[in-house]
Design an enzyme around this catalytic site. Structure first.
Site, mmCIF file in Angstrom:
data_model
loop_
_atom_site.group_PDB
_atom_site.id
_atom_site.type_symbol
_atom_site.label_atom_id
_atom_site.label_comp_id
_atom_site.label_asym_id
_atom_site.label_seq_id
_atom_site.Cartn_x
_atom_site.Cartn_y
_atom_site.Cartn_z
ATOM 1 C CD GLU A 1 14.816 14.949 4.783
ATOM 2 O OE1 GLU A 1 14.286 15.675 3.798
ATOM 3 O OE2 GLU A 1 14.418 13.995 5.079
ATOM 4 C CB SER B 1 -0.790 0.092 0.945
ATOM 5 O OG SER B 1 -0.118 -0.269 2.568
ATOM 6 N N GLY B 2 2.161 1.173 -0.347
ATOM 7 C CA GLY B 2 3.001 2.259 -0.451
ATOM 8 C C GLY B 2 2.726 3.112 -1.682
ATOM 9 C CG ASP C 1 11.425 1.845 -2.361
ATOM 10 O OD1 ASP C 1 11.386 2.582 -3.593
ATOM 11 O OD2 ASP C 1 11.285 2.346 -1.344
#
Length: 471
Positions: free
Chosen positions: A173, A11-12, A312
Protein backbone atom coordinates in the site's frame (compact mmCIF):
# COMPACT_ATOMS: atom_id res chain seq x y z
CA UNK A 1 -18.34 -8.65 47.92
CA UNK A 2 -16.31 -5.86 46.25
CA UNK A 3 -16.65 -5.10 42.56
CA UNK A 4 -13.93 -6.90 40.53
CA UNK A 5 -11.21 -4.56 39.28
CA UNK A 6 -10.26 -5.11 35.64
CA UNK A 7 -7.18 -3.37 34.26
CA UNK A 8 -6.77 -3.24 30.47
CA UNK A 9 -3.39 -2.21 29.03
CA UNK A 10 -3.60 -0.79 25.52
CA UNK A 11 -6.25 1.04 23.47
CA UNK A 12 -5.83 -0.84 20.19
CA UNK A 13 -8.39 -3.26 18.77
CA UNK A 14 -7.81 -5.80 21.54
CA UNK A 15 -7.90 -3.42 24.49
CA UNK A 16 -10.74 -1.21 23.25
CA UNK A 17 -13.02 -4.01 22.10
CA UNK A 18 -12.48 -5.98 25.33
CA UNK A 19 -13.36 -2.87 27.32
CA UNK A 20 -16.51 -2.24 25.33
CA UNK A 21 -17.58 -5.88 25.69
CA UNK A 22 -17.49 -5.41 29.48
CA UNK A 23 -19.88 -2.45 29.44
CA UNK A 24 -22.77 -4.40 30.98
CA UNK A 25 -20.66 -6.38 33.44
CA UNK A 26 -20.58 -5.59 37.15
CA UNK A 27 -16.89 -4.62 37.08
CA UNK A 28 -14.72 -1.54 37.41
CA UNK A 29 -12.52 -1.22 34.35
CA UNK A 30 -9.37 0.90 34.15
CA UNK A 31 -7.97 1.31 30.64
CA UNK A 32 -4.33 2.40 30.66
CA UNK A 33 -2.77 3.37 27.32
CA UNK A 34 0.31 5.30 26.28
CA UNK A 35 -1.70 7.22 23.67
CA UNK A 36 -4.94 9.15 24.03
CA UNK A 37 -6.45 7.59 20.91
CA UNK A 38 -7.58 4.32 19.38
CA UNK A 39 -5.52 3.78 16.23
CA UNK A 40 -6.98 2.20 13.11
CA UNK A 41 -3.57 0.96 12.02
CA UNK A 42 -4.55 -0.45 8.57
CA UNK A 43 -4.94 3.12 7.27
CA UNK A 44 -1.70 4.56 8.66
CA UNK A 45 -0.17 4.61 5.20
CA UNK A 46 -2.89 7.03 4.07
CA UNK A 47 -1.84 9.46 6.82
CA UNK A 48 1.77 9.07 5.72
CA UNK A 49 0.91 9.90 2.09
CA UNK A 50 -1.43 12.83 2.76
CA UNK A 51 -4.83 11.28 2.05
CA UNK A 52 -6.21 11.24 5.60
CA UNK A 53 -5.62 13.27 8.73
CA UNK A 54 -4.50 11.60 11.93
CA UNK A 55 -7.85 12.33 13.60
CA UNK A 56 -9.81 10.32 11.06
CA UNK A 57 -8.04 7.07 11.92
CA UNK A 58 -7.30 7.83 15.57
CA UNK A 59 -10.41 9.04 17.45
CA UNK A 60 -10.10 9.90 21.13
CA UNK A 61 -10.41 6.89 23.42
CA UNK A 62 -12.21 9.01 26.03
CA UNK A 63 -14.78 10.11 23.47
CA UNK A 64 -15.40 6.53 22.35
CA UNK A 65 -15.92 5.34 25.93
CA UNK A 66 -17.58 8.44 27.39
CA UNK A 67 -20.96 6.71 27.85
CA UNK A 68 -19.51 3.58 29.45
CA UNK A 69 -19.77 4.48 33.14
CA UNK A 70 -17.82 1.51 34.48
CA UNK A 71 -14.60 2.62 32.72
CA UNK A 72 -11.87 5.03 33.72
CA UNK A 73 -9.42 5.96 30.97
CA UNK A 74 -5.84 6.77 31.98
CA UNK A 75 -3.09 8.16 29.78
CA UNK A 76 0.06 6.47 31.00
CA UNK A 77 3.01 4.31 30.00
CA UNK A 78 3.08 0.96 31.80
CA UNK A 79 6.62 0.26 33.02
CA UNK A 80 6.15 -2.80 35.22
CA UNK A 81 3.62 -5.41 36.35
CA UNK A 82 3.84 -6.78 39.89
CA UNK A 83 2.16 -10.11 39.26
CA UNK A 84 2.61 -11.27 42.86
CA UNK A 85 0.75 -8.32 44.42
CA UNK A 86 -1.36 -7.68 41.31
CA UNK A 87 -0.32 -4.08 40.73
CA UNK A 88 0.33 -2.29 37.43
CA UNK A 89 3.05 0.37 37.64
CA UNK A 90 2.81 3.19 35.12
CA UNK A 91 3.84 6.78 34.65
CA UNK A 92 2.59 9.92 32.96
CA UNK A 93 5.78 11.71 31.92
CA UNK A 94 7.83 11.59 35.14
CA UNK A 95 4.91 11.08 37.51
CA UNK A 96 4.89 7.46 38.75
CA UNK A 97 1.57 5.83 39.64
CA UNK A 98 0.21 2.36 40.34
CA UNK A 99 -3.14 0.65 39.84
CA UNK A 100 -4.21 -2.63 41.51
CA UNK A 101 -6.11 -5.29 39.62
CA UNK A 102 -8.04 -8.49 40.16
CA UNK A 103 -7.97 -9.39 36.44
CA UNK A 104 -5.47 -8.02 33.93
CA UNK A 105 -5.85 -7.85 30.15
CA UNK A 106 -2.57 -7.04 28.40
CA UNK A 107 -3.18 -5.76 24.88
CA UNK A 108 -0.05 -3.67 24.46
CA UNK A 109 0.44 -4.56 20.81
CA UNK A 110 3.69 -4.84 18.88
CA UNK A 111 6.28 -2.57 17.35
CA UNK A 112 8.49 -2.74 14.29
CA UNK A 113 11.18 -5.40 14.07
CA UNK A 114 14.47 -4.74 12.29
CA UNK A 115 15.63 -8.34 12.75
CA UNK A 116 18.49 -7.44 15.07
CA UNK A 117 19.51 -4.32 13.12
CA UNK A 118 17.84 -1.70 15.28
CA UNK A 119 20.20 1.00 13.99
CA UNK A 120 18.31 0.82 10.68
CA UNK A 121 15.43 2.63 12.44
CA UNK A 122 17.37 5.90 12.38
CA UNK A 123 17.13 6.00 8.58
CA UNK A 124 14.04 3.85 7.88
CA UNK A 125 11.05 4.56 10.14
CA UNK A 126 8.45 1.87 10.66
CA UNK A 127 4.67 2.15 10.33
CA UNK A 128 3.17 1.38 13.73
CA UNK A 129 2.01 4.71 15.16
CA UNK A 130 0.66 8.15 14.29
CA UNK A 131 4.12 9.55 15.03
CA UNK A 132 5.62 7.12 12.50
CA UNK A 133 3.10 8.14 9.84
CA UNK A 134 3.65 11.86 10.37
CA UNK A 135 7.42 11.42 10.32
CA UNK A 136 7.19 9.49 7.06
CA UNK A 137 4.90 12.15 5.60
CA UNK A 138 7.55 14.76 6.41
CA UNK A 139 10.31 12.59 4.93
CA UNK A 140 8.40 11.78 1.73
CA UNK A 141 7.24 15.31 0.93
CA UNK A 142 10.55 16.68 2.22
CA UNK A 143 12.46 14.62 -0.34
CA UNK A 144 10.56 16.32 -3.16
CA UNK A 145 11.20 19.74 -1.61
CA UNK A 146 14.93 19.09 -1.37
CA UNK A 147 15.00 17.89 -4.97
CA UNK A 148 13.61 21.26 -6.07
CA UNK A 149 16.69 22.95 -4.58
CA UNK A 150 19.25 20.61 -6.15
CA UNK A 151 21.17 21.18 -9.38
CA UNK A 152 23.18 17.94 -9.37
CA UNK A 153 21.24 15.31 -11.38
CA UNK A 154 22.72 12.52 -9.26
CA UNK A 155 21.47 14.11 -6.03
CA UNK A 156 18.04 14.69 -7.56
CA UNK A 157 17.84 11.04 -8.56
CA UNK A 158 18.81 9.95 -5.04
CA UNK A 159 16.17 12.20 -3.48
CA UNK A 160 13.53 10.89 -5.88
CA UNK A 161 14.29 7.22 -5.10
CA UNK A 162 12.01 5.73 -2.45
CA UNK A 163 12.68 2.27 -1.04
CA UNK A 164 9.95 0.34 0.79
CA UNK A 165 11.15 -2.74 2.70
CA UNK A 166 8.52 -5.45 3.15
CA UNK A 167 5.86 -6.52 0.63
CA UNK A 168 3.05 -7.32 3.03
CA UNK A 169 -0.16 -5.24 2.91
CA UNK A 170 1.49 -2.16 4.48
CA UNK A 171 4.49 -2.23 2.15
CA UNK A 172 2.38 -2.80 -0.96
CA UNK A 173 0.00 0.00 0.00
CA UNK A 174 2.83 2.42 0.76
CA UNK A 175 4.65 1.68 -2.50
CA UNK A 176 1.48 2.13 -4.54
CA UNK A 177 0.55 5.39 -2.85
CA UNK A 178 4.02 6.95 -3.17
CA UNK A 179 3.97 6.04 -6.87
CA UNK A 180 0.53 7.65 -7.32
CA UNK A 181 1.61 10.68 -5.32
CA UNK A 182 4.57 11.21 -7.63
CA UNK A 183 2.72 10.50 -10.88
CA UNK A 184 -0.54 12.34 -10.26
CA UNK A 185 -0.86 14.44 -7.10
CA UNK A 186 2.38 16.40 -7.51
CA UNK A 187 2.06 16.81 -11.28
CA UNK A 188 3.01 20.36 -12.34
CA UNK A 189 3.93 21.55 -8.85
CA UNK A 190 7.72 21.64 -9.26
CA UNK A 191 9.83 23.59 -11.75
CA UNK A 192 13.26 21.94 -11.65
CA UNK A 193 12.22 18.30 -12.08
CA UNK A 194 9.34 16.04 -13.03
CA UNK A 195 7.94 14.21 -9.95
CA UNK A 196 6.69 11.41 -12.20
CA UNK A 197 10.32 10.35 -12.72
CA UNK A 198 10.53 9.27 -9.07
CA UNK A 199 11.53 5.63 -8.51
CA UNK A 200 9.67 3.49 -6.00
CA UNK A 201 11.38 0.19 -5.15
CA UNK A 202 9.63 -2.55 -3.15
CA UNK A 203 11.98 -5.09 -1.54
CA UNK A 204 11.03 -8.41 0.08
CA UNK A 205 12.57 -11.79 0.71
CA UNK A 206 9.50 -13.71 -0.53
CA UNK A 207 8.91 -14.87 -4.09
CA UNK A 208 6.15 -12.31 -4.68
CA UNK A 209 4.24 -9.53 -2.90
CA UNK A 210 1.55 -10.46 -0.36
CA UNK A 211 2.81 -14.05 0.09
CA UNK A 212 0.02 -14.94 2.54
CA UNK A 213 -2.56 -14.15 -0.16
CA UNK A 214 -1.40 -17.02 -2.35
CA UNK A 215 0.37 -17.29 -5.68
CA UNK A 216 -2.50 -16.01 -7.87
CA UNK A 217 -3.17 -12.80 -5.95
CA UNK A 218 0.52 -12.26 -5.30
CA UNK A 219 1.30 -12.36 -9.02
CA UNK A 220 -1.68 -10.11 -9.77
CA UNK A 221 -0.41 -7.63 -7.19
CA UNK A 222 3.05 -7.63 -8.72
CA UNK A 223 1.62 -7.01 -12.19
CA UNK A 224 -0.50 -4.12 -10.91
CA UNK A 225 2.42 -2.55 -9.06
CA UNK A 226 4.72 -2.79 -12.07
CA UNK A 227 2.07 -1.16 -14.28
CA UNK A 228 2.04 1.72 -11.82
CA UNK A 229 5.81 1.99 -12.17
CA UNK A 230 6.87 0.33 -8.92
CA UNK A 231 10.07 -1.71 -9.19
CA UNK A 232 9.45 -5.00 -7.35
CA UNK A 233 12.56 -6.76 -6.02
CA UNK A 234 11.47 -10.21 -4.74
CA UNK A 235 13.79 -12.69 -3.04
CA UNK A 236 15.98 -9.86 -1.79
CA UNK A 237 16.92 -8.96 1.77
CA UNK A 238 18.33 -5.74 3.21
CA UNK A 239 21.87 -6.04 4.54
CA UNK A 240 22.58 -2.39 5.32
CA UNK A 241 20.81 0.95 5.64
CA UNK A 242 22.44 4.34 6.09
CA UNK A 243 21.52 7.96 5.46
CA UNK A 244 22.17 7.82 1.73
CA UNK A 245 21.50 4.24 0.67
CA UNK A 246 20.03 0.80 1.12
CA UNK A 247 22.06 -2.32 0.32
CA UNK A 248 20.10 -5.39 -0.73
CA UNK A 249 21.25 -8.96 -1.31
CA UNK A 250 19.72 -11.36 -3.81
CA UNK A 251 18.80 -14.69 -2.22
CA UNK A 252 19.32 -16.39 -5.58
CA UNK A 253 22.69 -15.05 -6.73
CA UNK A 254 24.06 -13.73 -3.45
CA UNK A 255 24.95 -10.50 -5.24
CA UNK A 256 24.68 -7.27 -3.23
CA UNK A 257 23.35 -4.06 -4.76
CA UNK A 258 23.58 -0.57 -3.31
CA UNK A 259 20.61 1.72 -4.01
CA UNK A 260 21.21 5.43 -3.46
CA UNK A 261 18.16 6.78 -1.63
CA UNK A 262 17.34 9.29 1.07
CA UNK A 263 13.79 8.24 1.95
CA UNK A 264 13.23 4.69 3.19
CA UNK A 265 10.16 3.00 4.68
CA UNK A 266 10.44 -0.11 6.85
CA UNK A 267 7.33 -2.30 6.67
CA UNK A 268 8.85 -5.72 7.45
CA UNK A 269 8.53 -7.67 10.66
CA UNK A 270 6.95 -7.11 14.07
CA UNK A 271 8.31 -7.25 17.60
CA UNK A 272 6.13 -7.73 20.66
CA UNK A 273 5.77 -4.92 23.19
CA UNK A 274 8.38 -4.65 25.95
CA UNK A 275 5.65 -5.76 28.34
CA UNK A 276 6.08 -9.25 26.91
CA UNK A 277 9.56 -9.33 28.46
CA UNK A 278 8.16 -7.97 31.71
CA UNK A 279 5.59 -10.76 31.90
CA UNK A 280 8.25 -13.33 31.05
CA UNK A 281 10.50 -12.09 33.85
CA UNK A 282 7.64 -11.96 36.37
CA UNK A 283 5.90 -15.22 35.50
CA UNK A 284 8.36 -17.33 33.51
CA UNK A 285 6.00 -17.40 30.51
CA UNK A 286 7.61 -18.34 27.20
CA UNK A 287 8.07 -15.77 24.43
CA UNK A 288 8.25 -16.60 20.74
CA UNK A 289 10.97 -15.33 18.38
CA UNK A 290 9.10 -12.05 17.89
CA UNK A 291 8.81 -11.41 21.63
CA UNK A 292 5.11 -12.31 21.80
CA UNK A 293 3.66 -14.15 24.78
CA UNK A 294 2.93 -17.85 24.27
CA UNK A 295 -0.46 -18.02 25.97
CA UNK A 296 -2.58 -20.96 27.13
CA UNK A 297 -5.56 -22.08 24.99
CA UNK A 298 -7.82 -19.75 26.98
CA UNK A 299 -5.41 -16.82 26.30
CA UNK A 300 -4.18 -16.65 29.90
CA UNK A 301 -0.58 -16.66 31.05
CA UNK A 302 0.14 -20.24 32.19
CA UNK A 303 -0.06 -20.40 35.97
CA UNK A 304 -1.78 -17.01 36.12
CA UNK A 305 -5.48 -17.35 35.29
CA UNK A 306 -5.99 -13.69 36.25
CA UNK A 307 -3.78 -12.44 33.38
CA UNK A 308 -4.97 -12.50 29.77
CA UNK A 309 -2.82 -11.49 26.79
CA UNK A 310 -4.57 -10.59 23.53
CA UNK A 311 -3.95 -8.80 20.23
CA UNK A 312 -0.55 -8.53 18.58
CA UNK A 313 1.23 -9.42 21.84
CA UNK A 314 -0.29 -12.92 22.03
CA UNK A 315 1.33 -15.84 20.25
CA UNK A 316 -1.28 -18.35 19.10
CA UNK A 317 -0.60 -20.74 16.19
CA UNK A 318 -2.68 -19.85 13.14
CA UNK A 319 -3.71 -16.41 14.38
CA UNK A 320 -2.23 -13.59 12.25
CA UNK A 321 -1.38 -10.18 13.65
CA UNK A 322 -4.41 -8.46 12.15
CA UNK A 323 -7.38 -6.55 13.55
CA UNK A 324 -9.71 -9.55 13.39
CA UNK A 325 -7.39 -11.62 15.56
CA UNK A 326 -7.43 -8.93 18.26
CA UNK A 327 -11.18 -8.34 18.03
CA UNK A 328 -12.06 -12.02 18.26
CA UNK A 329 -9.65 -12.50 21.16
CA UNK A 330 -11.24 -9.52 22.94
CA UNK A 331 -14.71 -11.06 22.56
CA UNK A 332 -13.46 -14.41 23.87
CA UNK A 333 -11.70 -12.92 26.91
CA UNK A 334 -14.63 -10.67 27.82
CA UNK A 335 -16.90 -13.73 27.88
CA UNK A 336 -14.38 -15.61 30.05
CA UNK A 337 -14.38 -12.76 32.58
CA UNK A 338 -18.15 -12.32 32.67
CA UNK A 339 -18.61 -16.08 33.05
CA UNK A 340 -16.26 -16.15 36.06
CA UNK A 341 -18.03 -13.23 37.73
CA UNK A 342 -21.52 -14.61 37.13
CA UNK A 343 -20.58 -18.18 38.04
CA UNK A 344 -21.53 -19.67 34.70
CA UNK A 345 -19.69 -21.67 32.11
CA UNK A 346 -18.09 -19.65 29.30
CA UNK A 347 -19.30 -20.03 25.73
CA UNK A 348 -15.98 -21.69 24.89
CA UNK A 349 -12.96 -22.75 26.92
CA UNK A 350 -10.47 -22.62 24.05
CA UNK A 351 -9.94 -19.68 21.73
CA UNK A 352 -10.63 -20.55 18.08
CA UNK A 353 -9.81 -17.99 15.42
CA UNK A 354 -12.17 -17.67 12.46
CA UNK A 355 -10.34 -16.43 9.38
CA UNK A 356 -12.56 -13.86 7.68
CA UNK A 357 -10.11 -13.24 4.87
CA UNK A 358 -7.48 -10.68 3.98
CA UNK A 359 -7.43 -7.66 1.72
CA UNK A 360 -5.01 -5.00 0.58
CA UNK A 361 -5.28 -1.97 -1.66
CA UNK A 362 -2.65 -1.47 -4.34
CA UNK A 363 -3.64 1.94 -5.69
CA UNK A 364 -6.69 3.94 -6.63
CA UNK A 365 -9.44 1.55 -7.80
CA UNK A 366 -7.10 -1.46 -7.43
CA UNK A 367 -7.09 -3.99 -4.60
CA UNK A 368 -6.98 -7.71 -3.84
CA UNK A 369 -9.27 -9.73 -1.58
CA UNK A 370 -8.77 -13.28 -0.32
CA UNK A 371 -11.62 -14.96 1.55
CA UNK A 372 -11.12 -18.72 1.60
CA UNK A 373 -11.54 -19.97 -1.95
CA UNK A 374 -12.99 -16.60 -2.99
CA UNK A 375 -10.39 -14.40 -4.72
CA UNK A 376 -11.09 -10.92 -6.05
CA UNK A 377 -8.94 -8.32 -7.80
CA UNK A 378 -9.31 -4.90 -9.39
CA UNK A 379 -12.17 -2.45 -8.91
CA UNK A 380 -14.65 -4.85 -7.21
CA UNK A 381 -11.98 -5.74 -4.66
CA UNK A 382 -11.27 -2.04 -4.10
CA UNK A 383 -14.96 -1.34 -3.39
CA UNK A 384 -15.05 -4.23 -0.90
CA UNK A 385 -11.87 -2.91 0.72
CA UNK A 386 -13.38 0.59 1.10
CA UNK A 387 -16.61 -0.72 2.59
CA UNK A 388 -14.93 -2.99 5.14
CA UNK A 389 -12.46 -0.36 6.30
CA UNK A 390 -15.20 2.21 6.74
CA UNK A 391 -17.18 -0.35 8.73
CA UNK A 392 -14.39 -0.92 11.25
CA UNK A 393 -13.36 2.71 11.77
CA UNK A 394 -14.71 3.59 15.21
CA UNK A 395 -17.00 6.63 15.39
CA UNK A 396 -19.45 8.22 12.99
CA UNK A 397 -17.40 11.42 12.65
CA UNK A 398 -14.31 9.46 11.66
CA UNK A 399 -16.30 7.46 9.10
CA UNK A 400 -17.76 10.60 7.49
CA UNK A 401 -14.42 12.41 7.49
CA UNK A 402 -12.66 9.42 5.94
CA UNK A 403 -15.32 9.08 3.25
CA UNK A 404 -15.03 12.79 2.38
CA UNK A 405 -11.25 12.69 2.10
CA UNK A 406 -11.41 9.52 0.01
CA UNK A 407 -13.84 11.20 -2.36
CA UNK A 408 -11.53 14.21 -2.77
CA UNK A 409 -8.46 12.03 -3.29
CA UNK A 410 -9.94 9.40 -5.58
CA UNK A 411 -11.88 11.80 -7.79
CA UNK A 412 -9.43 14.69 -8.13
CA UNK A 413 -6.01 13.17 -7.26
CA UNK A 414 -5.68 15.93 -4.66
CA UNK A 415 -4.55 15.22 -1.09
CA UNK A 416 -5.72 17.65 1.54
CA UNK A 417 -3.45 16.44 4.37
CA UNK A 418 0.01 17.45 3.14
CA UNK A 419 1.09 19.60 6.07
CA UNK A 420 4.55 18.67 7.34
CA UNK A 421 6.97 20.16 9.86
CA UNK A 422 10.62 19.66 10.78
CA UNK A 423 9.46 18.64 14.26
CA UNK A 424 7.55 15.72 12.76
CA UNK A 425 10.69 14.61 10.97
CA UNK A 426 13.21 14.81 13.80
CA UNK A 427 11.11 14.55 16.97
CA UNK A 428 11.47 10.78 17.37
CA UNK A 429 15.24 10.83 16.90
CA UNK A 430 15.68 13.80 19.23
CA UNK A 431 13.71 12.15 22.05
CA UNK A 432 15.62 8.89 21.61
CA UNK A 433 18.93 10.75 21.95
CA UNK A 434 17.72 12.61 25.03
CA UNK A 435 16.68 9.34 26.66
CA UNK A 436 13.89 7.93 28.83
CA UNK A 437 11.96 10.50 30.82
CA UNK A 438 13.22 13.43 28.76
CA UNK A 439 9.74 14.52 27.67
CA UNK A 440 8.69 15.03 31.28
CA UNK A 441 11.75 17.15 32.01
CA UNK A 442 11.29 19.16 28.84
CA UNK A 443 7.68 20.14 29.56
CA UNK A 444 8.71 21.01 33.13
CA UNK A 445 11.35 23.38 31.80
CA UNK A 446 14.19 21.36 33.26
CA UNK A 447 17.61 20.93 31.69
CA UNK A 448 17.97 17.74 29.67
CA UNK A 449 21.28 16.23 28.62
CA UNK A 450 21.68 13.22 26.39
CA UNK A 451 23.10 9.89 27.47
CA UNK A 452 26.64 10.51 26.20
CA UNK A 453 26.82 13.90 27.94
CA UNK A 454 25.45 12.29 31.09
CA UNK A 455 28.20 9.64 31.00
CA UNK A 456 30.82 12.33 30.40
CA UNK A 457 29.54 14.39 33.32
CA UNK A 458 29.56 11.31 35.55
CA UNK A 459 33.12 10.53 34.48
CA UNK A 460 34.24 14.07 35.30
CA UNK A 461 32.54 13.86 38.68
CA UNK A 462 34.33 10.59 39.41
CA UNK A 463 37.64 12.14 38.42
CA UNK A 464 37.05 15.13 40.71
CA UNK A 465 36.21 12.74 43.57
CA UNK A 466 39.42 10.78 43.00
CA UNK A 467 41.45 14.03 42.97
CA UNK A 468 39.93 15.15 46.27
CA UNK A 469 40.62 11.74 47.81
CA UNK A 470 44.23 11.90 46.60
CA UNK A 471 44.67 15.30 48.23
Amino acid sequence: MSTPRIVVIGSGFGGLFATRKLRKANVDVTLIAKTSHHLFQPLLYQVATGILSAGEIAPSTREILRKQKNVQVILGLVVDIDTENRIVHWRNHNRPEQTPYDILIVAAGAGQSYFGNDHFAVFAPGMKSIDDALELRARIFGAFELAELETDPGEIEKLLTFVVVGAGPTGVEMAGQIRELASHTLHGEFRNFDPAKARVILVDGADRPLPVFGEKLGDATRDALEKLGVEVRPRSIVTNVDGDSVTIKSLDSGEETRIDTVCKVWAAGVQGSELGKVLSERTGVELDRAGRVVVAPDLTVPGHPEIFVIGDLMSVPGVPGVAQGAIQAADFVADQIVARINGRAPKATTFAYKDKGSMATIARFKAVVSMGKFKLTGFPAWVAWCFLHLLYIVGFKAQVGTLLHWFISFVSNARSERTTTNQQMVGRLALEQLGTGSSGRLVAGEEVINASEDEEAASEADEETRDREAE
